[in-house]
Design a protein around this motif. Sequence first.
Motif, PDB file in Angstrom:
ATOM      1  N   THR A   6       0.826  -1.206   0.000  1.00  0.00           N
ATOM      2  CA  THR A   6       0.000   0.000   0.000  1.00  0.00           C
ATOM      3  C   THR A   6       0.856   1.250   0.000  1.00  0.00           C
ATOM      4  OG1 THR A   6      -1.699  -1.193   1.202  1.00  0.00           O
ATOM      5  CG2 THR A   6      -1.848   1.203   1.194  1.00  0.00           C
ATOM      6  N   ILE A   7       1.889   1.285   0.876  1.00  0.00           N
ATOM      7  CA  ILE A   7       2.771   2.447   0.941  1.00  0.00           C
ATOM      8  C   ILE A   7       3.527   2.615  -0.364  1.00  0.00           C
ATOM      9  CG2 ILE A   7       4.766   3.427   2.126  1.00  0.00           C
ATOM     10  CD1 ILE A   7       3.808   1.978   4.652  1.00  0.00           C
ATOM     11  N   ALA A   8       4.029   1.505  -0.898  1.00  0.00           N
ATOM     12  CA  ALA A   8       4.790   1.570  -2.151  1.00  0.00           C
ATOM     13  C   ALA A   8       3.930   2.067  -3.296  1.00  0.00           C
ATOM     14  CB  ALA A   8       5.361   0.185  -2.480  1.00  0.00           C
ATOM     15  N   VAL A   9       2.672   1.624  -3.338  1.00  0.00           N
ATOM     16  CA  VAL A   9       1.776   2.037  -4.413  1.00  0.00           C
ATOM     17  C   VAL A   9       1.505   3.532  -4.356  1.00  0.00           C
ATOM     18  CG1 VAL A   9      -0.604   1.898  -5.203  1.00  0.00           C
ATOM     19  CG2 VAL A   9       0.691  -0.179  -4.796  1.00  0.00           C
ATOM     20  N   PHE A  10       1.341   4.088  -3.152  1.00  0.00           N
ATOM     21  CA  PHE A  10       1.080   5.527  -3.027  1.00  0.00           C
ATOM     22  C   PHE A  10       2.226   6.332  -3.622  1.00  0.00           C
ATOM     23  CE2 PHE A  10       1.547   9.545  -0.744  1.00  0.00           C
ATOM     24  CZ  PHE A  10       0.329  10.127  -1.009  1.00  0.00           C
ATOM     25  N   SER A  11       3.464   5.960  -3.263  1.00  0.00           N
ATOM     26  CA  SER A  11       4.632   6.663  -3.787  1.00  0.00           C
ATOM     27  C   SER A  11       4.762   6.467  -5.292  1.00  0.00           C
ATOM     28  CB  SER A  11       5.895   6.161  -3.084  1.00  0.00           C
ATOM     29  OG  SER A  11       5.803   6.367  -1.689  1.00  0.00           O
ATOM     30  N   LEU A  12       4.499   5.237  -5.725  1.00  0.00           N
ATOM     31  CA  LEU A  12       4.602   4.938  -7.151  1.00  0.00           C
ATOM     32  C   LEU A  12       3.588   5.716  -7.959  1.00  0.00           C
ATOM     33  CD1 LEU A  12       5.673   3.177  -9.490  1.00  0.00           C
ATOM     34  CD2 LEU A  12       3.923   1.503  -8.873  1.00  0.00           C
ATOM     35  N   ARG A 467     -10.095  -7.801 -20.153  1.00  0.00           N
ATOM     36  CA  ARG A 467      -9.486  -6.909 -19.157  1.00  0.00           C
ATOM     37  C   ARG A 467      -9.076  -7.715 -17.929  1.00  0.00           C
ATOM     38  NH1 ARG A 467     -10.865  -1.167 -19.951  1.00  0.00           N
ATOM     39  NH2 ARG A 467     -12.186  -0.990 -21.806  1.00  0.00           N
ATOM     40  N   VAL A 468      -8.123  -7.172 -17.190  1.00  0.00           N
ATOM     41  CA  VAL A 468      -7.575  -7.889 -16.037  1.00  0.00           C
ATOM     42  C   VAL A 468      -8.543  -7.748 -14.868  1.00  0.00           C
ATOM     43  CG1 VAL A 468      -5.631  -8.166 -14.482  1.00  0.00           C
ATOM     44  CG2 VAL A 468      -5.237  -7.473 -16.859  1.00  0.00           C
ATOM     45  N   LEU A 469      -9.384  -8.754 -14.703  1.00  0.00           N
ATOM     46  CA  LEU A 469     -10.325  -8.779 -13.588  1.00  0.00           C
ATOM     47  C   LEU A 469      -9.702  -9.433 -12.362  1.00  0.00           C
ATOM     48  CD1 LEU A 469     -13.591  -9.746 -15.508  1.00  0.00           C
ATOM     49  CD2 LEU A 469     -12.563  -7.497 -15.165  1.00  0.00           C
ATOM     50  N   GLY A 470      -8.437  -9.810 -12.482  1.00  0.00           N
ATOM     51  CA  GLY A 470      -7.726 -10.437 -11.370  1.00  0.00           C
ATOM     52  C   GLY A 470      -6.575  -9.585 -10.877  1.00  0.00           C
ATOM     53  N   TYR A 471      -5.326  -9.926 -11.284  1.00  0.00           N
ATOM     54  CA  TYR A 471      -4.132  -9.273 -10.754  1.00  0.00           C
ATOM     55  C   TYR A 471      -3.156  -8.947 -11.886  1.00  0.00           C
ATOM     56  CZ  TYR A 471      -5.750 -11.032  -6.224  1.00  0.00           C
ATOM     57  OH  TYR A 471      -6.496 -11.299  -5.099  1.00  0.00           O
ATOM     58  N   SER A 472      -2.580  -7.742 -11.842  1.00  0.00           N
ATOM     59  CA  SER A 472      -1.560  -7.331 -12.802  1.00  0.00           C
ATOM     60  C   SER A 472      -0.682  -6.264 -12.174  1.00  0.00           C
ATOM     61  CB  SER A 472      -2.200  -6.780 -14.081  1.00  0.00           C
ATOM     62  OG  SER A 472      -1.238  -6.109 -14.879  1.00  0.00           O
ATOM     63  N   SER A 473       0.631  -6.348 -12.425  1.00  0.00           N
ATOM     64  CA  SER A 473       1.584  -5.350 -11.945  1.00  0.00           C
ATOM     65  C   SER A 473       1.842  -4.258 -12.974  1.00  0.00           C
ATOM     66  CB  SER A 473       2.919  -6.028 -11.583  1.00  0.00           C
ATOM     67  OG  SER A 473       2.753  -6.949 -10.539  1.00  0.00           O
ATOM     68  N   ASP A 474       0.982  -4.139 -13.965  1.00  0.00           N
ATOM     69  CA  ASP A 474       1.149  -3.094 -14.967  1.00  0.00           C
ATOM     70  C   ASP A 474       1.162  -1.718 -14.291  1.00  0.00           C
ATOM     71  OD1 ASP A 474       0.960  -2.490 -18.031  1.00  0.00           O
ATOM     72  OD2 ASP A 474      -0.415  -1.094 -17.056  1.00  0.00           O
ATOM     73  N   ALA A 554       5.026  -1.855 -13.290  1.00  0.00           N
ATOM     74  CA  ALA A 554       5.348  -0.919 -12.227  1.00  0.00           C
ATOM     75  C   ALA A 554       6.719  -1.280 -11.648  1.00  0.00           C
ATOM     76  CB  ALA A 554       4.282  -0.985 -11.129  1.00  0.00           C
ATOM     77  N   PRO A 555       7.506  -0.280 -11.235  1.00  0.00           N
ATOM     78  CA  PRO A 555       8.859  -0.565 -10.729  1.00  0.00           C
ATOM     79  C   PRO A 555       8.884  -1.021  -9.274  1.00  0.00           C
ATOM     80  CG  PRO A 555       8.480   1.784 -10.762  1.00  0.00           C
ATOM     81  CD  PRO A 555       7.253   1.160 -11.369  1.00  0.00           C
ATOM     82  N   ILE A 556       7.912  -1.817  -8.867  1.00  0.00           N
ATOM     83  CA  ILE A 556       7.938  -2.449  -7.557  1.00  0.00           C
ATOM     84  C   ILE A 556       7.579  -3.913  -7.746  1.00  0.00           C
ATOM     85  CG2 ILE A 556       7.282  -0.332  -6.336  1.00  0.00           C
ATOM     86  CD1 ILE A 556       4.483  -1.558  -5.993  1.00  0.00           C
ATOM     87  N   ASN A 557       7.942  -4.718  -6.796  1.00  0.00           N
ATOM     88  CA  ASN A 557       7.622  -6.139  -6.842  1.00  0.00           C
ATOM     89  C   ASN A 557       6.480  -6.429  -5.876  1.00  0.00           C
ATOM     90  OD1 ASN A 557       9.607  -6.964  -8.745  1.00  0.00           O
ATOM     91  ND2 ASN A 557      11.168  -6.800  -7.139  1.00  0.00           N
TER      92      ASN A 557
END
Length: 620
Positions: A6-12, A467-474, A554-557
């Motif tokens: 969550t924290i990483a996503v906010f910054s990203l 469309r990605v109705l599940g999970y994607s790190s795009d 996205a540049p996070i794992n």
Amino acid sequence: MKLFDTIAVFSLSIFLILSSPNFVKGDIEITEQPLSKIAIHSAVFALRDDASIKAYPTVLGSKGEDFDWVTIELQHPNPSNDDWIGVFSPAKFNGSTCYFENDTKQQPPYICTSPIKYTFANYSNWGYAKTGKSTLKLRLINQRADFSFALFSGGLSNPKLVAYSNFVSFANPKAPLYPRLALGKTWNEMTVTWTSGYGINEATPFVEWGVVKGQRRHRTPAGTLTFHQNSMCGSPARTVGWRDPGFIHTSFLENLWPNTKYTYKMGHILPDGTHIWSKKIYTFTSPPFTGQESLQRVVIFGDLGKAERDGSNEYSNYQPGSLNTTDQLINDIDNIDAVFHIGDIVYSNGYISQWDQFTSQIEPISSVVPYMIASGNHERDWPDSGSFYDGKDSGGECGVPAETTFYVPAENRAKFWYSADYGMFRFCIADSEHDWREGTEQYKFIERCLASVDRKKQPWLIFAAHRVLGYSSDKYYAIDGSFEEPMGRESLQKLWQRYKVDIAFYGHVHNYERSCPIYQNTCVNSEKTHYSGTVNGTIHVVVGGAGAHLSEFAPINTTWSVFKDYDFGFVKMTAFNQSSLLFEYKKSKDGKVYDSFTISRDYRDVMACVHDGCEPTTLA
């Protein structure tokens, strides 16, 4: 979602918004349809007697071929590197039939039809700008009409018609072409769909078929469909992109024996009794009986698009992986039993001529194995047309060409959801361009599809949507912080869990990614290459990198992502029996496996009670 994510996503999100000036919320970055770059309504006539363009041979496909090469010779006394050649079909491209969607004030002279393809005059001769002379070759497919070639100066944005060529045409322009097989509504049925220039008042369509080496031949009639310019919802499909699609015929071959090789050919009977036949006799192997244990191999991908083998239309690098993926499947076709192309089929975006060119491209695949499609944003989306999304990604097509060109066993092809059985597989294909949330018609269909399968006979339960109705790190999904299509899995994940879906596939995002078996953002199995025992979560796979311009991660794992690949590729699943499945991700550049896992389990593992996936019990 875990706190760290969550924290990483906010910054990203802050970083990505600032670094993505072309981002449009809710859509995935795409490249522009090459034909849309041509300002054809702005074209002016600047014909010159000392400029010329010549095309030969004038008759194509003299031996029944559905494609041929044309040599173009051109001369221009005032050449430029902006000069380009447009291929027009039908050959007469005057303004007599112009349809203006919004502007009735445009005055002639004008050209109201986009070319079906184009190339720059210097494509094969970099000295053209000095000499004003060039010779090049273009590959044409049979599209039921004649062709002409026009030389323009002024580039794509300010076209000036300098010269136009003689006409060329195929020897039999109305011939039955580009067969597309599809699974029917029962296990022992195969459908054959093809395109021709014969309407129902001109000829009677049928398929002649039978067992290989068998003496008995069957003739099964075909139904005929088409669509018209007023069936399109907007421009360019309704204006410069319009082209007559010909006639689409579908025949239903029934009561097939399981796992049996058949031959077939398409035909038309003219009023005088003459028979017009397809260019060759094709073969297919009928599906296995539902639940039958035998080797079953299925390929799945999204976002293939089309490309031109002569290099035309490619200056925007529009679909850079399309031909590589297509050719890998062609090369391996003897080891493939069915193909699922889960949305964003052609990327025609309102230029109807591209549908013929796509069906020609995949014909060595679709004529041999069932080629099943799903609906994507580039097939369906248009404002006020009934699609869930109000974008304009279909270019005004609003689903009509896709629904007509390909058959799927849906109750209503305008609502592009359906189930398909292939031996030990059950496929539940959703339509992400219509509302899937709880309480909707589609949600009820998805639950019926998942709930009705007999897991003893069909242990491999597959869900798929565009469309990605599940999970994607795009990276674009990361901006929203949900790593999914907004509202994607909130309603559906409890169905996947309750009915123990093995794998969920998506396109739309143009890369490859595999998740762990997951439920409610939590990995339920730490294994990465072999899964066995109880089915307590669904593996989510993004496989949208078949051909279209790639999407960045996205540049996070994320904690749930097992494997990511920024490259073109596709997935192949091999079911050996009711207890063993092999999953392989292959790259389109070489066909080699870059990610894989196996599943092995017993029937009791599928039926076992897991969190939110237990059948009710009683102590009575």
